[in-house]
Design a protein around this motif. Structure first.
Motif, PDB file in Angstrom:
ATOM      1  N   PRO A  95       0.359 -18.542  -6.438  1.00  0.00           N
ATOM      2  CA  PRO A  95       0.482 -18.035  -7.693  1.00  0.00           C
ATOM      3  C   PRO A  95       0.281 -19.498  -8.561  1.00  0.00           C
ATOM      4  CG  PRO A  95       1.620 -16.943  -7.406  1.00  0.00           C
ATOM      5  CD  PRO A  95       1.276 -17.523  -5.960  1.00  0.00           C
ATOM      6  N   CYS A  96       1.770 -19.958  -8.139  1.00  0.00           N
ATOM      7  CA  CYS A  96       1.823 -21.123  -9.399  1.00  0.00           C
ATOM      8  C   CYS A  96       1.291 -22.363 -10.070  1.00  0.00           C
ATOM      9  CB  CYS A  96       3.588 -21.979  -8.532  1.00  0.00           C
ATOM     10  SG  CYS A  96       4.828 -20.212  -8.734  1.00  0.00           S
ATOM     11  N   HIS A  97      -0.127 -22.751  -8.572  1.00  0.00           N
ATOM     12  CA  HIS A  97      -0.462 -24.040  -8.818  1.00  0.00           C
ATOM     13  C   HIS A  97      -1.906 -23.968  -7.730  1.00  0.00           C
ATOM     14  CE1 HIS A  97       3.239 -25.793  -9.405  1.00  0.00           C
ATOM     15  NE2 HIS A  97       2.831 -25.899 -10.971  1.00  0.00           N
ATOM     16  N   ASN A  98      -2.511 -22.727  -7.632  1.00  0.00           N
ATOM     17  CA  ASN A  98      -3.455 -22.223  -6.543  1.00  0.00           C
ATOM     18  C   ASN A  98      -3.287 -23.031  -5.335  1.00  0.00           C
ATOM     19  OD1 ASN A  98      -3.770 -20.891  -9.429  1.00  0.00           O
ATOM     20  ND2 ASN A  98      -5.472 -22.804 -10.088  1.00  0.00           N
TER      21      ASN A  98
END
Ligand code: HEM
Ligand code: FES
Lengths: 166, 349
Positions: A95-98
Motif C-alpha cells: 500500500p505504500c507506493h503501489n
C-alpha cells in the motif's frame, strides 16, 4: 598543539559516532519449520516468526533438497512496508507506493516492479530431513490492534496451508 | 540613596540609548505591509513550538511500549493536554506553510541576490530542518502513520548510494525499527534539531541585520516621504499584531479541529491506505513515480539546485541581464509542487 587537539577531539568524535551506531547486528536464529516430507510439491504452509511476521513457505519441486523451497518475506524491497496477498488479483500488494508482486514474489508493478526487485527470501536449510528457516528473534512488541495471531506456536509445528496467503 | 538603576548600570553597562541604537534598525517602508513580514511568522511559531513542546515532554514517554499511551494520556486525560497538543500540531503545520510562503516571497522578489546568497543557504537549511522536525514529530506519536513513516523515511536514506546503509543504521539504531528507534527520534526532535534551528535562526537574523532588508520601491510611493521607519516600536508592533492573530488562529484550530489519536502502530500490517502529512505529499507521489534510487537521487538534485539557485541565477543574469528566467522557473516549480500535492491528495493510492 594542533595535532594534539585533532587527535584527542577526533578520537572522541569517532568513539561518539561508534557509540551511536548499533553495537551488534539484529539477532537471528535457525528455527525448525516442518519435516521436508510433510510438504508435498506444489504445497505450501504459513510459518509465523517469533516476531509475528507471517512467512509463506512453498515447495516448488521434489528433488528432496532445500532448493525445492522458497520462503517469501512480506517486507517490501522498495522502502520496507508490509505487503499483503490480494486473492482477487492473485498478487501481493504494497500500500505504500503501489508495489505489486506475483505469487513467486517477483516485482510486477510500481517502483519495485520497475526496478526489478523481488520480495526478499528467508534463508532455508534442511538437515536430516527437517526444514529450518533463519529468522530474526528480536522484535517490537506487537500492537493490540493487530489481528489476533492464528494461535500457533512456531516451536510446536506448522499449520499446513494451501495457497500463498500471507 | 541606593538607586536600583545605578546598581544595575554598574553591572550591566548598557543604557536606554544603546538599547535604542541596537534595536533601531531602519526598516524599509514596504515592510508595513504584512506579506513582507512572513519571515517573522515562522520565528514566532518556532517559539510556540519550543514552549508547547517542552510542555508535551513532561508527559511524553519515548518508548514503543509507552509512547502511544502517553500521547493518549496527554490528549484525553491531562488537563488541557488536548489544547497544548493541538497548538503544537497546528503550529507545526502553519510553520511549514509560513516557511514556504516566506521562501516564495524571497524568491519572487529576487531578495536572494548578491550580497544575500549566504542567507539563502541558511534559509534552505531552515526549510529542510523544519520538514525534518515535522517528520520526527509525527513519528513520536507511535500511530500507524508514525511507524510506517519512520520505516519509509529510514529506508529512503538507505537508498543513498554508498553511505546510505550506515545513515539508516545510525538513524534507527539498528537494522530495522527497534527498541532504540523512538528515543533517537525524540532526541532529534526535541533537542538536536531545535537547537540547530535556533542557532541558524540567530545567524539568519544577524545576516539580515548586517545587510539590511532588500529595499523595494513602488510607483505609487511618494518619493519625498521617508523611505524607512523604525524597528522599535513601529515594526515590533506589526510583528506583535501578527503574533496576536496567529495565537487566535492557533487556539481556534486546536479547539475546532483537535489533534486526535490514529490507530496504534502495528509493525506487522501496513494499513491499506497510508499517507504522510500534507507537506510530504510531493515527495510521496514522487516515490510512487520512480524506482527507489532514482527518486531519491532526483530529489537530492532538486534540493541541490535550490541551494545553488542564487549562483545559477547570477550566471543567467550575467549572460542575459534582463532575463525573466527566475520568475518562469519559480512559477513552473510552484505549479509542479502544487500539482503533485493535489494529485496525491485526491487519490487513495
Ligand atoms: C521546532 C519546531 C517543532 C516542530 C515543527 C514540531 C512538530 C511536531 C509534530 C508535527 C508533532 C506531532 C504532533 C501530533 O501528531 O500530535 C510533534 C510532537 C511532539 N513534539 Fe514537536 N515540534 C517542534 C519542536 C518541539 C520541541 C522543541 C519539543 C520539546 C522540547 C517538542 C516535543 C514534542 C513531543 C513530546 C511530541 C509528541 C507528543 C505529541 O505528539 O503530542 N517539539 N512535534
Ligand atoms: S514500500 Fe512497497 S512500494 Fe514502496
Amino acid at each position: 598543539m594542533l595535532a594534539g587537539l585533532g587527535a584527542s577531539y577526533g578520537t572522541a568524535a569517532v568513539y561518539a559516532t561508534r557509540y551511536l551506531y548499533p553495537a551488534r547486528p539484529r539477532a537471528k536464529a535457525w528455527m525448525y519449520v516442518a519435516r521436508v516430507a510433510d510438504i508435498a510439491p506444489g504445497g505450501s504452509l504459513n510459518y509465523t516468526t517469533p516476531g509475528g511476521e507471517k512467512v509463506a513457505i512453498a515447495r516448488q519441486a521434489q528433488s528432496g533438497t532445500v532448493d525445492d523451497f522458497v520462503a517469501l518475506s512480506s517486507t517490501c524491497p522498495h522502502l520496507g512496508c508490509q505487503v499483503h496477498w490480494e486473492s482477487q488479483n492473485e498478487r501481493f500488494f504494497c500500500p505504500c507506493h503501489n508495489g505489486t508482486f506475483d505469487k513467486s514474489g517477483k516485482g510486477t508493478g510500481g517502483p519495485p516492479g520497475d526496478a526489478g526487485q523481488s520480495l526478499p527470501r528467508y534463508p532455508l536449510k534442511s538437515e536430516g530431513g527437517l526444514l529450518y528457516i533463519e529468522v530474526p528473534t528480536e522484535s517490537l512488541e506487537v500492537a493490540d490492534a493487530s489481528p489476533p495471531r492464528d494461535g500457533h506456536d512456531p516451536c510446536l509445528g506448522p499449520h499446513l496451508g494451501d495457497g500463498a496467503r500471507v | 540613596m541606593f538607586s536600583l538603576q545605578a546598581w544595575i548600570r554598574e553591572r550591566v553597562p548598557v543604557g536606554p540609548e544603546q538599547l535604542r541604537e541596537l534595536t533601531n534598525e531602519p526598516v524599509p517602508n514596504h515592510l508595513k505591509k504584512w506579506w513582507w513580514c512572513l519571515g517573522g511568522t515562522p520565528a514566532y511559531l518556532f517559539v510556540v513550538q519550543i514552549v508547547t513542546g517542552i510542555l508535551l515532554a513532561f508527559y511524553y514517554k519515548p518508548a514503543p511500549q509507552t509512547a502511544y499511551e502517553s500521547v493518549r494520556y496527554i490528549t484525553e486525560e491531562a488537563s488541557f493536554g488536548w489544547f497544548i497538543r493541538g497548538l503544537h500540531k497546528w503550529a507545526a503545520t502553519l510553520m511549514v506553510a509560513a516557511v514556504v510562503l516566506h521562501q516564495m516571497r524571497v524568491y519572487f522578489t529576487g531578495a536572494y541576490r548578491k550580497p544575500r546568497e549566504l542567507n539563502w543557504l541558511v534559509g534552505m537549511c531552515l526549510l529542510l530542518l523544519t520538514l525534518v522536525v515535522g517528520f520526527t514529530g509525527y513519528s513520536l506519536v507511535y500511530e500507524q502513520l508514525s511507524y510506517w513513516g519512520a520505516t519509509v523515511g529510514a529506508n529512503i536514506t538507505d537508498s543513498v548510494p554508498v553511505v546510505g546503509v550506515y545513515m539508516k543504521q545510525l538513524l534507527l539504531g539498528g537494522e530495522v525499527y527497534n527498541d532504540n528507534t523512538l528515543s533517537r527520534f525524540f532526541i532529534l526532535h526535541a533537542a538536536v534539531l531545535p537547537v540547530t534551528m535556533a542557532a541558524l535562526i540567530a545567524l539568519h537574523v544577524t545576516l539580515i541585520r548586517l545587510q539590511g532588508v532588500t529595499e523595494f520601491h513602488f510607483k505609487d510611493e511618494d518619493p519625498k516621504k521617508a523611505k524607512f521607519f523604525n524597528f522599535f516600536p513601529e515594526h515590533l508592533l506589526t510583528e506583535l499584531s501578527i503574533g496576536l492573530v496567529l495565537m487566535i488562529l492557533l487556539s481556534v484550530l486546536a479547539t475546532v479541529l483537535p489533534a486526535e489519536m490514529g490507530p496504534k502502530a502495528d509493525p506487522l500490517t501496513t494499513p491499506e491506505v497510508i499517507k504522510p502529512e500534507w507537506f510530504f505529499y510531493v515527495a510521496f507521489r514522487w516515490l510512487k513515480l520512480f524506482t527507489g534510487t532514482l527518486a531519491v537521487l532526483s530529489m537530492g538534485l532538486v534540493v541541490f539546485l535550490m541551494y545553488a539557485w542564487p549562483f545559477i541565477d547570477a550566471q543567467i543574469r550575467k549572460w542575459r541581464p534582463n532575463s525573466e528566467a527566475s520568475v518562469w522557473i519559480g512559477i513552473a516549480g510552484a505549479l509542479a509542487i502544487i500539482a503533485l500535492t493535489v494529485w496525491e491528495a485526491s487519490v487513495a493510492h
